[in-house]
Design a protein around this motif. Structure first.
Motif, PDB file in Angstrom:
ATOM      1  N   THR A 123       0.821  -1.198   0.000  1.00 26.60           N
ATOM      2  CA  THR A 123       0.000   0.000   0.000  1.00 26.60           C
ATOM      3  C   THR A 123       0.865   1.262   0.000  1.00 26.60           C
ATOM      4  O   THR A 123       0.367   2.351  -0.208  1.00 26.60           O
ATOM      5  CB  THR A 123      -0.940   0.033   1.218  1.00 26.60           C
ATOM      6  N   TRP A 146     -10.771 -16.031   2.637  1.00 33.86           N
ATOM      7  CA  TRP A 146     -10.471 -14.757   3.306  1.00 33.86           C
ATOM      8  C   TRP A 146     -10.060 -13.672   2.326  1.00 33.86           C
ATOM      9  O   TRP A 146      -9.767 -12.549   2.730  1.00 33.86           O
ATOM     10  CB  TRP A 146      -9.354 -14.946   4.344  1.00 33.86           C
ATOM     11  N   THR A 192     -11.820 -10.138   2.390  1.00 34.27           N
ATOM     12  CA  THR A 192     -11.548  -9.450   3.659  1.00 34.27           C
ATOM     13  C   THR A 192     -10.133  -8.890   3.674  1.00 34.27           C
ATOM     14  O   THR A 192      -9.912  -7.727   4.014  1.00 34.27           O
ATOM     15  CB  THR A 192     -11.705 -10.438   4.833  1.00 34.27           C
ATOM     16  N   LEU A 193      -9.169  -9.749   3.292  1.00 32.74           N
ATOM     17  CA  LEU A 193      -7.778  -9.316   3.310  1.00 32.74           C
ATOM     18  C   LEU A 193      -7.559  -8.167   2.333  1.00 32.74           C
ATOM     19  O   LEU A 193      -6.842  -7.217   2.624  1.00 32.74           O
ATOM     20  CB  LEU A 193      -6.863 -10.487   2.943  1.00 32.74           C
ATOM     21  N   HIS A 235      -9.725  -6.016   1.412  1.00 33.99           N
ATOM     22  CA  HIS A 235     -10.345  -4.827   1.971  1.00 33.99           C
ATOM     23  C   HIS A 235      -9.398  -4.110   2.937  1.00 33.99           C
ATOM     24  O   HIS A 235      -9.294  -2.894   2.943  1.00 33.99           O
ATOM     25  CB  HIS A 235     -11.643  -5.213   2.684  1.00 33.99           C
ATOM     26  N   TRP A 236      -8.727  -4.894   3.764  1.00 33.40           N
ATOM     27  CA  TRP A 236      -7.822  -4.308   4.757  1.00 33.40           C
ATOM     28  C   TRP A 236      -6.433  -4.051   4.195  1.00 33.40           C
ATOM     29  O   TRP A 236      -5.548  -3.579   4.910  1.00 33.40           O
ATOM     30  CB  TRP A 236      -7.713  -5.218   5.980  1.00 33.40           C
ATOM     31  N   ILE A 277      -4.209  -6.253   3.334  1.00 28.16           N
ATOM     32  CA  ILE A 277      -3.208  -7.170   3.877  1.00 28.16           C
ATOM     33  C   ILE A 277      -2.866  -8.200   2.816  1.00 28.16           C
ATOM     34  O   ILE A 277      -3.752  -8.790   2.196  1.00 28.16           O
ATOM     35  CB  ILE A 277      -3.744  -7.875   5.142  1.00 28.16           C
TER      36      ILE A 277
END
Lengths: 362, 298
Positions: A34, B139, B142-143, B145-146, B148
């Protein structure tokens, strides 16, 4: 007592050091992707942008040169340092890896249907093929034959592969390798365009694969089998690979151009979903456009891929023997989608011809 | 595994059976064993070093250190492996403690599950991780989205390596802790030691050799891990290529001498592990002998 106390301390210290290492590593790694996420070109002045190019197997040497040239040029033009990371593997595997989240800024795969998979998976926007010049093809290639020094079996044409006595053929598995698929389709097309029926072509490739002692999974594996392990009389491979292989063999191998072969079209594409998320679209697009510049095309020609710029191709005419190149659609009307179901899917033609005892396909 | 046997038996009581077989049988067996070991193990290992050093030590050093991607691969292996080993050490001690000191429903199943990573092919392990943490995995959204990243990044490599080497420490410790029994620990607690004191002063000194042995084996296996790591790495040169992956890549790039150079480093690490293991076994035997002597005296 003293010793055990000290040991206890050392052990404890080691464990805590390990835990700290875990903490920092797990904490940092997810943050890295990121980090480049924000800001346009202006905000990036003087910074480093990382691009990931997920490509197919026999293009490592080509991209090493192209990447270096682009980085240098972009640094000059935009003042941004670009670091391009390469990933290579068989084309289908690489497409899978991008679909599973390998954050490729650009996909430079071997087979149209692999790139199309990315489109179907929502990673590429509609009309991806028309966004770059020449249907997103900066270079093309074709399938040629490599034989042992002096061509002892006298192989000149596709027909010789099955007609000459005792010829052993090395080619990778068409189910797993793009190179293998192209070889099969080249052989198929040579029969069809020579006036044969589909039945003749089926018979031809059946005989051909009966003469393949071992199907390697990837292109480089097949090259090793032929040039280093000394298996077989002829190796069907991409033109660019053939030159590398012959150079490497120091006079022990030579290239044979059949009079007709398939046109290999490895499309390049910016992976929309990834670049939009990372904010690298401008750099990624500039990167792929650089392949069409005279400098990029020269590097492509140097690595024995056929430049699509007619001027540069004409300049290197002597390096690329002129043979009749047919597009896939000339021999398989529906293109790659049809080729996949007709030849390479489970129980399709290829499965039937390599397992003659298997009757389920009939 | 050796440790547990050494704990169970006094040295000298095993082996050295009476020689009832005719001499030719013995010699045949011995030469067969030597031939097989030479052809399958010794000659290939020596050859790796021979090939790597064929052009002299200077070239060898350049092959290892001049290429940034090779340097990164060595660095990556040296950072992934310790984390996996530490995780497995913590897990191993905890699980061995749980199954040897407590009776609970599902204990046998737990022991069976510890061995599962031995039985599953590493490639399948890689795919399993992909199906959990990949973009299309359970997952995945979800990952994403964050923000990660697990697969195609450092955490994925650690996860794959940890999974594949999960059983080593636990497998070494369970028999050792079973053989030791809980008597000393019970005594410590009854004299007022808290949990940590008991662990650091009683349990850990007792199991340390078994633990070290498990760690060494775990380390050796973790460094060589290829299949699972290959699936989750995405093959990004200079980012997710560990040493074994680098060896393959160099080999495929026709860089044979470089490939052998990296392979030789991996082999060297394996040899160091072997030496450490042998020394440890030697020490264990001596310690047991000493303990036996003391017992005999009292």
């Amino acid at each position: 007592m003293f010793i055990s106390e000290r040991r206890k301390f050392i052990f404890g210290a080691l464990v805590s050091a390990g835990l700290i290492a875990v903490g920092t590593q797990w904490g940092c790694a997810p943050a890295a992707p990121t980090a480049n996420g924000v800001g346009g070109t202006a905000a990036r002045q003087g910074k480093t942008v990382e691009l990931l190019n997920v490509s197919y197997d026999p293009t490592r040497e080509l991209w090493t040169d192209l990447n270096a040239a682009f980085s240098e040029q972009y640094q000059k033009d935009a003042g941004v340092t670009v670091k391009i990371k390469p990933s290579h593997g068989s084309s289908g595997t690489q497409a899978q890896s991008i679909l599973n989240g390998n954050a490729a800024d650009v996909a430079t795969l071997s087979i149209w249907s692999d790139t199309e998979q990315l489109h179907k998976g929502g990673l590429l926007k509609d009309g991806w093929e028309d966004r770059l010049p020449n249907r997103s093809l900066p270079y093309t290639s074709t399938v040629v034959m490599v034989v042992r020094k002096g061509n002892p079996k006298g192989i000149k044409e596709w027909a010789d592969l099955v007609e000459k006595d005792g010829v052993e053929i090395v080619t990778p598995n068409p189910k797993t390798s793009g190179n293998g698929k192209l070889s099969l389709l080249a052989a198929w097309g040579s029969v069809i365009l020579g006036g044969g029926s589909e039945e003749d072509a089926t018979k031809f490739i059946t005989k051909l694969y009966q003469r393949v002692p071992k199907l390697d999974t990837g292109a480089r594996g097949a090259t090793t089998t032929f040039s280093q392990k000394g298996v077989g009389d002829v190796h069907l491979t991409m033109e660019s690979e053939a030159y590398l292989e012959v150079e490497e063999a120091k006079g022990q191998l030579e290239i044979v151009y059949p009079s007709i072969s398939i046109l290999h079209e490895p499309h390049v594409a910016v992976v929309d979903q990834v670049v939009d998320k990372k904010g690298t679209r401008d750099v990624a697009e500039a990167y792929l456009k650089s392949l069409y510049t005279p400098a990029g095309q020269e590097i492509i020609a140097k690595h024995h891929f056929r430049p699509t710029d007619p001027e540069i191709l004409a300049k290197h005419k002597s390096d690329f023997q002129e043979i009749k190149l047919f597009a896939l659609t000339e021999v398989v009307k529906g293109g790659w989608a049809e080729a996949q179901t007709k030849f390479f899917a489970d129980q399709a033609l290829f499965d039937q011809i390599v397992k003659p005892s298997n009757k389920t396909g009939k | 595994m050796h440790t547990s046997r050494a704990v169970g038996h006094k040295p000298g009581t095993t082996g050295h059976g009476s020689h009832t077989e005719p001499a030719w049988v013995r010699w045949l067996l011995i030469s067969c064993a030597i031939a097989v070991i030479s052809i399958l193990v010794i000659i290939p290992v020596v050859n790796v070093f021979y090939q790597a050093l064929a052009n002299g030590f200077d070239t060898y050093r350049h092959q290892l250190l001049d290429d940034a991607e090779t340097r990164h691969a060595i660095w990556l292996t040296l950072t992934v492996v310790p984390v996996a080993v530490v995780l497995n050490t913590i897990f191993g001690v905890a699980v061995a403690w749980a199954v040897t000191r407590f009776q609970f429903p599902g204990r046998t199943i737990l022991i069976a599950f510890i061995d599962l990573p031995f039985a599953i092919s590493p490639v399948v392990v890689g795919l399993m991780i992909m199906l959990m943490f990949g973009r299309l995995g359970i997952w995945g959204p979800t990952l994403e989205h964050w923000g990660i990243k697990i697969v195609f990044a450092y955490p994925g490599l650690v996860l794959a390596t940890t999974f594949v080497t999960l059983p080593f420490v636990a497998r070494e410790l369970i028999p050792v802790m079973e053989a030791l029994g809980a008597d000393e620990e019970t005594a410590a607690v009854s004299l007022g030691a808290n949990g940590w004191q008991m662990f650091w002063r009683i349990t850990l000194p007792n199991i340390r050799l078994g633990l070290l042995y498990g760690v060494i084996l775990c380390n050796a296996r973790a460094m060589g891990e290829f299949g699972a790591v290959r699936v989750v790495s995405g093959g990004i040169s200079g980012e997710t290529d560990t040493m074994p992956l680098r060896v393959e890549k160099l080999f495929q790039e026709y860089e044979l001498p470089e490939s052998f150079a990296v392979a030789s480093v991996l082999t060297l690490l394996a040899l160091v592990t072997l030496i450490a293991k042998t020394l440890l076994e030697h020490q264990t035997q001596q310690q047991l002998a000493r303990a036996d002597d003391e017992q005999a005296e009292t």
